[in-house]
Design an enzyme around this catalytic site. Sequence first.
Site, PDB file in Angstrom:
ATOM      1  N   ARG A  27       0.835  -1.207   0.000  1.00  0.00           N
ATOM      2  CA  ARG A  27       0.000   0.000   0.000  1.00  0.00           C
ATOM      3  C   ARG A  27       0.861   1.244   0.000  1.00  0.00           C
ATOM      4  O   ARG A  27       2.030   1.209   0.358  1.00  0.00           O
ATOM      5  CB  ARG A  27      -0.891   0.027   1.254  1.00  0.00           C
ATOM      6  CG  ARG A  27      -2.048  -0.943   1.196  1.00  0.00           C
ATOM      7  CD  ARG A  27      -2.865  -0.836   2.468  1.00  0.00           C
ATOM      8  NE  ARG A  27      -3.423   0.498   2.629  1.00  0.00           N
ATOM      9  CZ  ARG A  27      -3.147   1.315   3.653  1.00  0.00           C
ATOM     10  NH1 ARG A  27      -2.315   0.958   4.586  1.00  0.00           N
ATOM     11  NH2 ARG A  27      -3.729   2.488   3.728  1.00  0.00           N
ATOM     12  N   LYS A  62       3.829  -7.366  12.153  1.00  0.00           N
ATOM     13  CA  LYS A  62       3.022  -7.606  10.957  1.00  0.00           C
ATOM     14  C   LYS A  62       3.230  -9.031  10.439  1.00  0.00           C
ATOM     15  O   LYS A  62       4.352  -9.490  10.289  1.00  0.00           O
ATOM     16  CB  LYS A  62       3.407  -6.592   9.881  1.00  0.00           C
ATOM     17  CG  LYS A  62       2.587  -6.694   8.614  1.00  0.00           C
ATOM     18  CD  LYS A  62       2.650  -5.400   7.836  1.00  0.00           C
ATOM     19  CE  LYS A  62       2.063  -5.532   6.453  1.00  0.00           C
ATOM     20  NZ  LYS A  62       1.872  -4.220   5.816  1.00  0.00           N
ATOM     21  N   ARG A  87      -0.381   4.162  13.158  1.00  0.00           N
ATOM     22  CA  ARG A  87       0.445   3.214  13.899  1.00  0.00           C
ATOM     23  C   ARG A  87       0.127   3.328  15.379  1.00  0.00           C
ATOM     24  O   ARG A  87      -0.218   4.411  15.874  1.00  0.00           O
ATOM     25  CB  ARG A  87       1.919   3.423  13.612  1.00  0.00           C
ATOM     26  CG  ARG A  87       2.433   4.779  13.939  1.00  0.00           C
ATOM     27  CD  ARG A  87       3.854   4.960  13.374  1.00  0.00           C
ATOM     28  NE  ARG A  87       4.196   6.368  13.350  1.00  0.00           N
ATOM     29  CZ  ARG A  87       4.604   7.062  14.407  1.00  0.00           C
ATOM     30  NH1 ARG A  87       4.738   6.464  15.563  1.00  0.00           N
ATOM     31  NH2 ARG A  87       4.882   8.344  14.320  1.00  0.00           N
TER      32      ARG A  87
END
Length: 254
Positions: A60, A119, A250
Amino acid sequence: MIRWPAEALWQAVSPLLPGFTVEILPEIDSTNTELVRRARSGVVEPTLLVAEQQTAGRGRLGRGWHSAAGDSLTFSLALPLAPADWSGLSLAVGASIAESLHPAVRLKWPNDLWLQDRKLAGILIETAGFAGDARPRQAVIGVGLNIAPRAAAGLSTPPACVRELLPEADAASVLQRVVPVLVQDVLSFQQAGFAPFHARFDARDLLRDRPVTLSDGTAGTAHGVSESGALLVHTAAGLQAIASSEVSVRPAGP
Ligand code: BTN
């Protein structure tokens, strides 16, 4: 050599998606780029394209997506899709894949899968349309999943991998585990939109009630997602609904 379950996937998915094909390539620039290229040239058969290696994988916000053959699973699913409202599709896709993997997998708005605070996977959804004709848009849903541990070169947080949860997992078994359910969920999104996925997203929402920082510098506290999948953030200026995929978020602090 990886033994991909192409036949089993075709058997499971083609009753749901007539004309479905499965393609496994040793190498390509990017599975998303390729399926968008095909759509733009008028090829719109529902297709699962898996690449053992991508030479120009994309993430992205114009970022790259780097992965090593065998240590990761990179695929894109392309299909004609005509939901009444596209909002929340990436959240629905994330919820589907997280549920197929493990109860410990969380979702970081808008479309990351995280394990604890690292992640595990990313999703890149693109569409191609056909101006001036009535054909539905072609959706290209790209998924990159870390399967085995890899070096954290250049990353602030080392990535998580599926083997932390499923020690026997490999790229082929994870593909078989997630794709048929993903197809069902995407078709159900087409019928009913984000509403049935709202609670499923909430159950795994990594950011909920946590301090967050938006990419424009705004600080706040995440407060779940709206009916259309926008991220709700309490800020000094009040409750903001962040719908733009250009905004990154974040978690702030521990
Ligand atoms: C992100 O986290 O920013 C999204 C990453 C998406 C990566 C996948 S890998 C398969 C598909 N092909 C690409 O070039 N990107 C997606």
